[in-house]
Design a protein around this motif. Structure first.
Motif, mmCIF file in Angstrom:
data_model
loop_
_atom_site.group_PDB
_atom_site.id
_atom_site.type_symbol
_atom_site.label_atom_id
_atom_site.label_comp_id
_atom_site.label_asym_id
_atom_site.label_seq_id
_atom_site.Cartn_x
_atom_site.Cartn_y
_atom_site.Cartn_z
ATOM 1 N N ASN A 54 -2.906 5.302 15.358
ATOM 2 C CA ASN A 54 -3.828 6.391 15.039
ATOM 3 C C ASN A 54 -3.073 7.667 14.685
ATOM 4 O O ASN A 54 -1.909 7.843 15.022
ATOM 5 N N GLU A 55 -3.782 8.586 14.011
ATOM 6 C CA GLU A 55 -3.232 9.914 13.782
ATOM 7 C C GLU A 55 -3.170 10.648 15.119
ATOM 8 O O GLU A 55 -3.975 10.355 16.007
ATOM 9 N N HIS A 59 -2.127 6.197 10.846
ATOM 10 C CA HIS A 59 -3.291 6.401 9.967
ATOM 11 C C HIS A 59 -4.011 5.059 9.839
ATOM 12 O O HIS A 59 -3.524 4.027 10.316
ATOM 13 N N LEU A 300 -9.031 10.020 10.552
ATOM 14 C CA LEU A 300 -9.792 10.849 9.626
ATOM 15 C C LEU A 300 -10.684 9.945 8.780
ATOM 16 O O LEU A 300 -10.285 8.862 8.382
#
Length: 301
Positions: A54-55, A59, A300
């Protein structure tokens, strides 16, 4: 700063798809078989998956694999990916072999053939090495099989239990190009939503545009509608199963290209030969601060 975990990784990409290979971690290794290791990663590796995929460290397009000890191969690999991503990606075998050779983590063999043990089978990777750099890797995979054909799509099985639906480019989309990405994303969102409700076992859907004989352009959507950066070994082999050609090339919407050659072995079995070059993009030590409020990371939209 209160550091309590450290993860050492090598980052690579092949055919445009990114892989984060864990070569050292704070986790104690207690598993005797690769199947046990893979089950542990799938069931108990949630914290590590969040940290590494994850960020802000990763990503949605990042894929993970963990290097494991093996008694029957040069090394083992266990896989951890985002929830709606394919659990096993054959590209990781080529990427990991490249990284481990170039980083000196595994010893070179005399013939530069390397056995990689996974819970999905043991694979032989051949590496072409020049001045310490792996300039090409290759592997044989079993031929895919068409299992269903309708007016709307063709369903293909890849490996033991990975299924893909192949769709011909609809008239409303002029061509597979980033200029038409909005139309393509809307089409993919509609189909993936329908697919989740109808057939959860399918790994992804593939939109295909015939470019010329033996060459197509594709867009592959995973279960959550995410567009793969890579043409995909699974996807290219799946398309080759419905094409009557010996050599086949697949180009993704982001212009990465993958070619697969179909061969008949001396025993009469059909195999598909995949070649590709992976690139090491970095080696990292990820430090986990116990006070970090974003330990689980985020994605995101």
């Amino acid at each position: 700063m209160n550091l309590n975990r450290v993860y050492s990784t090598v980052d690579t990409h092949i055919f445009g798809e990114a892989f984060r290979i864990v070569v050292h971690s704070s986790m104690r290794w207690l598993h005797e078989t690769i199947e046990e290791a893979q089950a542990h990663v799938m069931e108990q590796f949630q914290f590590e998956r969040n940290i590494l995929l994850n960020e802000p460290r990763g990503h949605r397009g990042m894929n993970g694999c963990l290097v494991c000890p093996s008694t029957e191969a040069q090394f083992g690999l266990a896989f951890f990916n985002h929830p709606d991503s394919t659990a096993f990606k054959q590209e990781a075998l080529l990427a990991a072999t490249t990284a481990l050779i170039e980083m000196g983590t595994i010893e070179r063999t005399e013939d530069d053939r390397y056995q990689v043990e996974t819970a999905y089978g043991t694979y032989t990777i051949t590496a072409k090495v020049e001045d310490g750099e792996v300039v090409e890797t290759s592997m044989f995979v079993d031929a895919s099989e068409v299992v269903e054909k309708t007016e709307a799509f063709t369903k293909v099985r890849v490996g033991d239990n990975r299924f893909y639906r192949l769709y011909v480019l609809p008239p409303e989309i002029p061509t597979i190009d980033v200029a038409h990405l909005g139309m393509i994303e809307r089409w993919g969102a509609t189909i993936t939503k329908q697919l989740k409700q109808a057939e959860a076992s399918v790994e992804g859907i593939v939109l295909i545009e015939e470019f010329e004989e033996g060459h197509v352009r594709t867009v592959t959507f995973e279960k959550d509608g995410y567009i793969l950066r890579s043409p995909g070994i699974d996807v290219t082999c799946a398309i080759l199963a419905v094409e009557n050609v010996q050599r086949f090339t697949n180009t993704s919407i982001f212009h990465s290209t993958l070619s697969v050659e179909q061969l008949t072995t001396t025993t009469g079995k059909i195999k598909q030969l995949v070649r590709g070059e992976a690139f090491v993009t970095g080696s990292h030590d990820f430090l986990v601060d116990a006070d970090d409020p974003l330990q689980n990371g985020f994605l995101l939209a």
